[in-house]
Design an enzyme around this catalytic site. Structure first.
Site, PDB file in Angstrom:
ATOM      1  N   SER A  49     -14.577-121.918  40.219  1.00 24.63           N
ATOM      2  CA  SER A  49     -14.123-123.283  39.952  1.00 24.63           C
ATOM      3  C   SER A  49     -12.825-123.674  40.632  1.00 24.63           C
ATOM      4  CB  SER A  49     -13.996-123.491  38.439  1.00 24.63           C
ATOM      5  OG  SER A  49     -15.274-123.564  37.844  1.00 24.63           O
ATOM      6  N   GLY A  57      -2.501-125.907  38.421  1.00 22.92           N
ATOM      7  CA  GLY A  57      -3.313-124.873  39.046  1.00 22.92           C
ATOM      8  C   GLY A  57      -4.749-124.927  38.586  1.00 22.92           C
TER       9      GLY A  57
END
Length: 449
Positions: free
Chosen positions: A73, A299
Site C-alpha cells: 500500500s 507516511g
C-alpha cells in the site's frame, strides 16, 4: 532553487553509529526470522543506509541497497502524488466529482477526487485479489461503487479502501491517456530517479526481493506468491527500495523539485472527516498522519505477500525514515528498530497513533449485530458473560474490549494482549450504533443479533 542532498555519514563521520545500527539490524533480522531488510535514514543533512541478509532465502541472493521490494500500500503515496501533479497542471480539480472523469462512479455523483485520496468516499474495501483477477477495472468499479454499497455520505467518515485507489488509477489513465504504470513513471519515478518496477512484469528491470512466510508446521521460511490482481495496481503494484522511499519522502517534505513544496503541503494537510482510528491520528491526500511529541509526521505502511515496507517523514526537520523487509515478521522488526532511532532523528519515530486515554472498559451489548463492508461481514455477538466478540467472514471470534468513547481493542488469543481494534459510531439523530470501524475499515450495520 537548490535542494539539499544528504551525504552518507560513513563517508565522513560517525562510522561507529552506523556500525551500531548495522549490528542492530542484523540481530533483529535473525530474531524475527526476516531473510533481508534495508533501513535508510535521512536526518535532513546526512544519510545512513544499512541492509542485511538475502533477497531470496532459497537461492541466497544478497539483499542490497538496490533491491526492489513489493511496497504494497505504500504504492498509494505515488498514485496520490500523480493525481496532485495533474491537479497542479490544471488537468483536474481535487473537488471535481470523480464521475465527471470516471463514468463507472456515476451512481455516486457526490464523491470527489479529494474523497478518493483521503479514504473519505465511503467506498467498500473491494473483493480479494483472486476475485479481482477475473475482472477489468471498469467492471470492478461498476460492480462496487454503487449507491447500495456506499458505507456513509462522502466526507463524513473514514474507511480505508483499495477500491478508491483503483478509481484514482483509472482517473489517471483517463486524464493522461496512458496506463497507470506509464503515468506514474513519467510523472514521478523518472523525475525522482527511481528505476521503475511493477508486479506482473514479465522481465523486471531491477533485482527484486521474494516475499517470505514462516511455515507453522515446520518452522521453516517459505517463499510467497504475489497475487495482486492487475486491476489493483494503483493500490499496491510498485516495487522499490528504501533509498527510493527516501526520495519520495524528501518530496513529501518539500525538499525536492519533483513535488513543489505547496503541493507536498496539500498532501500532508488533514482531510475533514478522516478519522482513521487504529491506523493513524489523521489522513491527508495519500498519506497517513501521526502525532508524536508535538510533531506531525506523515507516511504510509505497506504489506504485500511476505513483505513489509514503511515510510515516515517529519517535514519541519526534514527527517525521512524508510524501511523495507521481505518477510511478514519484518513489521515487528520495524517496530523494534525505530526504538533505536532517536539519536539519529532527534525524536521518536511514530509507528502507530498516539495512545488514547479512554477510561475503564464498559459493557456494550447494543453493539451486537451484523455489519458489512462490500462482501465482507463483521459479525459481533455476545459470549456467555455478555461480552462482545468479533468474527470476520466466519473466522473464529475474537474478544472485544469496549470503552466509554466507543473505541475498542481486540484481544490476541495467543498472548492475551490488547491490540487497537477500532471504534463504533452512533447515528447522530437516533443514537443507535450504525457503523463499526475495524483497523481503519468501516462496516455499515445491516442487522441486529
Amino acid at each position: 532553487m537548490p535542494y539539499p542532498t544528504a551525504t552518507p555519514v560513513a563517508d565522513r563521520q560517525a562510522p561507529l553509529l552506523r556500525q551500531e545500527l548495522q549490528d542492530r539490524l542484523d540481530s533483529l533480522a535473525l530474531a524475527h526470522r526476516v531473510p533481508g531488510a534495508h533501513l535508510a535514514v535521512d536526518t535532513g543533512t546526512e544519510l545512513i543506509s544499512v541492509h542485511t541478509g538475502t533477497a531470496d532465502a532459497a537461492t541466497g541472493r544478497a539483499y542490497t541497497a538496490d533491491t526492489a521490494v513489493p511496497l504494497g500500500s505504500v504504492t498509494k503515496v505515488y498514485t496520490a502524488a500523480a493525481v496532485l501533479l495533474l491537479a497542479d497542471d490544471d488537468d483536474l480539480d481535487l473537488d471535481d466529482p470523480v464521475a465527471s472523469y470516471v463514468p463507472e462512479l456515476r451512481e455516486l455523483p457526490e464523491v470527489t477526487i479529494r474523497h478518493l485520496l483521503g479514504h473519505t468516499a465511503g467506498l467498500p474495501t473491494g473483493p480479494d485479489s483472486d476475485t479481482a483477477a477475473r475482472t477489468t477495472a471498469s467492471r470492478y468499479l461498476s460492480g462496487l461503487c454503487t449507491a447500495q454499497d456506499a458505507l456513509f455520505a462522502p466526507g463524513t467518515g473514514f474507511s480505508y479502501s483499495n477500491a478508491g485507489y483503483i478509481a484514482a488509477g483509472r482517473l489517471v489513465e483517463l486524464v493522461t491517456g496512458m496506463t497507470w504504470q506509464e503515468a506514474v513513471q513519467a510523472l514521478l519515478l523518472d523525475p525522482l530517479g527511481t528505476e521503475p518496477a511493477f508486479l506482473g512484469e514479465p522481465a523486471p528491470a531491477r533485482p527484486g526481493a521474494v516475499g517470505h512466510a514462516v511455515n507453522t508446521a515446520t518452522g521453516r521460511l517459505r517463499p510467497t506468491h504475489q497475487n495482486l490482481a492487475p486491476v489493483e495496481a494503483p493500490a499496491g503494484a510498485l516495487l522499490a527500495g528504501a533509498l527510493d522511499l527516501v526520495d519520495i519522502g524528501r518530496a513529501l517534505a518539500g525538499r525536492s523539485a519533483v513535488l513543489p513544496p505547496g503541493l507536498a503541503a496539500r498532501m500532508r494537510r488533514p482531510e475533514p472527516g478522516a478519522a482513521p482510528g487504529a491506523l493513524a491520528d489523521g489522513w491527508g491526500l495519500g498519506v497517513a498522519l501521526f502525532d508524536q511529541d508535538g510533531q506531525r509526521w506523515c507516511g504510509h505502511d505497506g504489506n504485500a505477500q511476505g513483505t513489509s515496507c514503511h515510510l515516515r517523514v517529519e517535514p519541519e526537520s526534514g527527517v525521512v525514515v524508510a524501511f523495507t523487509g521481505n518477510s511478514g515478521g519484518a513489521t515487528k522488526l520495524w517496530r523494534d528498530l525505530v526504538d533505536d532511532l532517536p539519536r539519529l532523528t532527534g525524536a521518536r519515530v511514530p509507528t502507530a497513533p498516539a495512545p488514547a486515554h479512554r477510561g475503564d472498559p464498559i459493557a456494550l451489548p447494543e453493539c451486537a449485530g451484523a455489519y458489512h463492508n462490500g462482501p465482507t461481514e463483521y459479525l459481533i455477538t455476545l459470549d456467555a458473560d455478555g461480552r462482545p466478540t468479533l468474527s470476520v467472514d466466519g473466522d473464529a471470534p475474537l474478544p472485544l474490549v469496549c470503552y466509554p468513547d466507543l473505541t475498542c481493542d481486540l484481544v490476541d488469543p495467543a498472548t492475551g494482549r490488547l491490540e487497537p481494534g477500532g471504534r463504533f459510531h452512533r447515528d447522530p439523530a437516533t443514537g443507535v450504533i450504525e457503523h463499526v470501524q475495524i483497523s481503519g475499515r468501516a462496516a455499515r450495520r445491516t442487522s441486529t443479533v
